[in-house]
Motif scaffolding. Structure first.
Motif, PDB file in Angstrom:
ATOM      1  N   GLY A   1       0.800  -1.213   0.000  1.00 11.94           N
ATOM      2  CA  GLY A   1       0.000   0.000   0.000  1.00 11.94           C
ATOM      3  C   GLY A   1       0.837   1.268   0.000  1.00 11.94           C
ATOM      4  O   GLY A   1       2.056   1.256  -0.217  1.00 11.94           O
ATOM      5  N   ILE A   2       0.176   2.385   0.273  1.00 12.95           N
ATOM      6  CA  ILE A   2       0.842   3.688   0.284  1.00 12.95           C
ATOM      7  C   ILE A   2       1.948   3.755   1.333  1.00 12.95           C
ATOM      8  O   ILE A   2       3.052   4.216   1.048  1.00 12.95           O
ATOM      9  CB  ILE A   2      -0.197   4.816   0.484  1.00 12.95           C
ATOM     10  N   PRO A   3       1.710   3.271   2.572  1.00 16.57           N
ATOM     11  CA  PRO A   3       2.795   3.334   3.566  1.00 16.57           C
ATOM     12  C   PRO A   3       4.031   2.559   3.135  1.00 16.57           C
ATOM     13  O   PRO A   3       5.162   3.024   3.321  1.00 16.57           O
ATOM     14  CB  PRO A   3       2.158   2.716   4.820  1.00 16.57           C
ATOM     15  N   GLY A   4       3.822   1.364   2.545  1.00 16.00           N
ATOM     16  CA  GLY A   4       4.956   0.556   2.128  1.00 16.00           C
ATOM     17  C   GLY A   4       5.735   1.189   0.998  1.00 16.00           C
ATOM     18  O   GLY A   4       6.983   1.182   1.001  1.00 16.00           O
ATOM     19  N   LEU A   5       5.037   1.746   0.019  1.00 16.10           N
ATOM     20  CA  LEU A   5       5.722   2.399  -1.103  1.00 16.10           C
ATOM     21  C   LEU A   5       6.445   3.649  -0.635  1.00 16.10           C
ATOM     22  O   LEU A   5       7.591   3.905  -1.030  1.00 16.10           O
ATOM     23  CB  LEU A   5       4.722   2.737  -2.209  1.00 16.10           C
ATOM     24  N   SER A   6       5.807   4.424   0.234  1.00 11.31           N
ATOM     25  CA  SER A   6       6.454   5.631   0.761  1.00 11.31           C
ATOM     26  C   SER A   6       7.720   5.277   1.519  1.00 11.31           C
ATOM     27  O   SER A   6       8.766   5.927   1.365  1.00 11.31           O
ATOM     28  CB  SER A   6       5.488   6.394   1.673  1.00 11.31           C
ATOM     29  N   ALA A   7       7.633   4.239   2.342  1.00  8.89           N
ATOM     30  CA  ALA A   7       8.803   3.813   3.112  1.00  8.89           C
ATOM     31  C   ALA A   7       9.924   3.351   2.194  1.00  8.89           C
ATOM     32  O   ALA A   7      11.105   3.661   2.423  1.00  8.89           O
ATOM     33  CB  ALA A   7       8.409   2.697   4.084  1.00  8.89           C
ATOM     34  N   TYR A   8       9.568   2.613   1.144  1.00  8.77           N
ATOM     35  CA  TYR A   8      10.587   2.139   0.203  1.00  8.77           C
ATOM     36  C   TYR A   8      11.283   3.305  -0.480  1.00  8.77           C
ATOM     37  O   TYR A   8      12.515   3.311  -0.621  1.00  8.77           O
ATOM     38  CB  TYR A   8       9.956   1.212  -0.836  1.00  8.77           C
ATOM     39  N   LEU A   9      10.523   4.300  -0.914  1.00  8.48           N
ATOM     40  CA  LEU A   9      11.115   5.457  -1.579  1.00  8.48           C
ATOM     41  C   LEU A   9      12.133   6.137  -0.666  1.00  8.48           C
ATOM     42  O   LEU A   9      13.222   6.540  -1.114  1.00  8.48           O
ATOM     43  CB  LEU A   9      10.028   6.439  -1.996  1.00  8.48           C
ATOM     44  N   ARG A  10      11.795   6.249   0.622  1.00  3.23           N
ATOM     45  CA  ARG A  10      12.693   6.923   1.562  1.00  3.23           C
ATOM     46  C   ARG A  10      13.926   6.071   1.854  1.00  3.23           C
ATOM     47  O   ARG A  10      15.059   6.548   1.766  1.00  3.23           O
ATOM     48  CB  ARG A  10      11.944   7.229   2.861  1.00  3.23           C
ATOM     49  N   VAL A  11      13.700   4.801   2.213  1.00  2.00           N
ATOM     50  CA  VAL A  11      14.808   3.935   2.631  1.00  2.00           C
ATOM     51  C   VAL A  11      15.770   3.674   1.481  1.00  2.00           C
ATOM     52  O   VAL A  11      16.994   3.646   1.659  1.00  2.00           O
ATOM     53  CB  VAL A  11      14.257   2.607   3.202  1.00  2.00           C
ATOM     54  N   ALA A  12      15.233   3.467   0.283  1.00  2.00           N
ATOM     55  CA  ALA A  12      16.073   3.161  -0.878  1.00  2.00           C
ATOM     56  C   ALA A  12      16.722   4.411  -1.476  1.00  2.00           C
ATOM     57  O   ALA A  12      17.565   4.301  -2.366  1.00  2.00           O
ATOM     58  CB  ALA A  12      15.252   2.444  -1.948  1.00  2.00           C
ATOM     59  N   GLY A  13      16.327   5.585  -1.000  1.00  2.00           N
ATOM     60  CA  GLY A  13      16.906   6.818  -1.529  1.00  2.00           C
ATOM     61  C   GLY A  13      16.493   7.102  -2.958  1.00  2.00           C
ATOM     62  O   GLY A  13      17.287   7.629  -3.753  1.00  2.00           O
ATOM     63  N   ILE A  14      15.249   6.787  -3.300  1.00  2.28           N
ATOM     64  CA  ILE A  14      14.749   6.999  -4.657  1.00  2.28           C
ATOM     65  C   ILE A  14      14.586   8.493  -4.923  1.00  2.28           C
ATOM     66  O   ILE A  14      13.976   9.214  -4.133  1.00  2.28           O
ATOM     67  CB  ILE A  14      13.412   6.262  -4.873  1.00  2.28           C
ATOM     68  N   GLU A  15      15.118   8.954  -6.049  1.00  4.71           N
ATOM     69  CA  GLU A  15      15.041  10.374  -6.407  1.00  4.71           C
ATOM     70  C   GLU A  15      13.982  10.675  -7.461  1.00  4.71           C
ATOM     71  O   GLU A  15      13.527  11.813  -7.577  1.00  4.71           O
ATOM     72  CB  GLU A  15      16.404  10.831  -6.921  1.00  4.71           C
ATOM     73  N   ARG A  16      13.609   9.677  -8.259  1.00  8.10           N
ATOM     74  CA  ARG A  16      12.562   9.827  -9.265  1.00  8.10           C
ATOM     75  C   ARG A  16      11.721   8.555  -9.282  1.00  8.10           C
ATOM     76  O   ARG A  16      12.248   7.448  -9.143  1.00  8.10           O
ATOM     77  CB  ARG A  16      13.147  10.065 -10.665  1.00  8.10           C
ATOM     78  N   LEU A  17      10.427   8.727  -9.500  1.00  3.98           N
ATOM     79  CA  LEU A  17       9.492   7.605  -9.559  1.00  3.98           C
ATOM     80  C   LEU A  17       8.747   7.671 -10.884  1.00  3.98           C
ATOM     81  O   LEU A  17       8.204   8.723 -11.251  1.00  3.98           O
ATOM     82  CB  LEU A  17       8.493   7.683  -8.401  1.00  3.98           C
ATOM     83  N   VAL A  18       8.727   6.549 -11.600  1.00  5.63           N
ATOM     84  CA  VAL A  18       8.010   6.477 -12.877  1.00  5.63           C
ATOM     85  C   VAL A  18       6.945   5.394 -12.768  1.00  5.63           C
ATOM     86  O   VAL A  18       7.248   4.238 -12.471  1.00  5.63           O
ATOM     87  CB  VAL A  18       8.949   6.139 -14.054  1.00  5.63           C
TER      88      VAL A  18
END
Length: 241
Positions: free
Chosen positions: A51-68
């Motif tokens: 869900g949204i919490p899991g994706l948000s956490a992944y973006l932060r922890v993995a250091g994602i700078e762009r999402l497509v």
């Protein structure tokens, strides 16, 4: 730059290849619905995020700078979750969505919003080529007054009843093959989703040539995002310079 692509489409694979070639760190996430997917260049992540919490956490922890978001136009909740997660994390989101199909001049499609509406639009005795995927398949199969050829890449979990048959195959499909298939089965109706793209467009051209009626399930609305319709435009919208 570190980029997460929500993939599963030919456009996603092309984009991953282009970005990897330019020296970016690319991770493509696949939902895992297909047992033998065509893999993109770069790193790979399989499965859902939670869900949204899991994706948000992944973006932060993995250091994602762009999402497509380059998922299928009918991928479902992941596209909505991408909008919310991008808003929560401040990560720039680009939605790569291939253009939808349009009917030929003089051709009329029956446009519906849902699987239930599509099933209800079929007249009794219809011979149907069904190319809507696994979701909602049981709703169509409740119509035991129609006959279905269900075209899928993977075998569905539910049993196939006597008034239906399964055709397992993978695109792309050529016009000559689509014409032969429709003539062989004598289809009266094609039920599909407006996925767009060239790999499966020939079924619509074949339907137009043979007078097969088209019932088209329209695309859902996934929320606001920077939306583009080509790999080139996606690269520009990511602002990687």
């Amino acid at each position: 730059m570190k980029i997460l692509i929500l993939g599963g489409t030919a456009e996603a694979r092309e984009l991953a290849g282009r970005l990897v070639a330019e020296g970016h760190e690319v991770i493509t996430s696949l939902a895992g619905r297909t047992s033998d997917p065509i893999l993109p260049p770069g790193a790979l992540r399989m499965g859902r995020f939670g869900g949204i919490p899991g994706l948000s956490a992944y973006l932060r922890v993995a250091g994602i700078e762009r999402l497509v978001d380059a998922t299928h136009p009918y991928a479902g909740m992941i596209s909505k979750n991408a909008v919310a997660a991008a808003q929560q994390t401040g990560v720039r989101l680009v939605r790569l969505m291939r253009p939808g199909w349009e009917p030929r001049v003089g051709q009329e499609w029956t446009l519906v919003e849902t699987v239930a509406e599509a099933a209800a639009a079929l007249p009794p005795g219809a011979d149907v080529l069904l190319t809507t995927g696994h979701t909602g398949l049981e709703t169509f199969l409740e119509r035991d007054d129609c006959h279905f050829v269900i075209r899928l890449i993977e075998t569905p979990a539910l049993p196939i009843p006597q008034h239906a048959e399964l055709l397992r195959t993978r695109p792309p499909y050529a016009l000559a093959d689509e014409l032969a298939l429709m003539q062989r089965h004598g289809f009266t109706h094609l039920v599909t989703k407006n996925s767009g793209g060239g790999q499966t467009a020939a079924k619509l051209e074949a339907a137009a040539e043979l007078g097969v009626k088209v019932i088209m399930i329209q695309r859902p609305f996934y929320g606001p995002a920077m939306e583009v319709d080509s790999v080139e435009a996606a690269i520009a919208a990511l602002e990687l310079g």
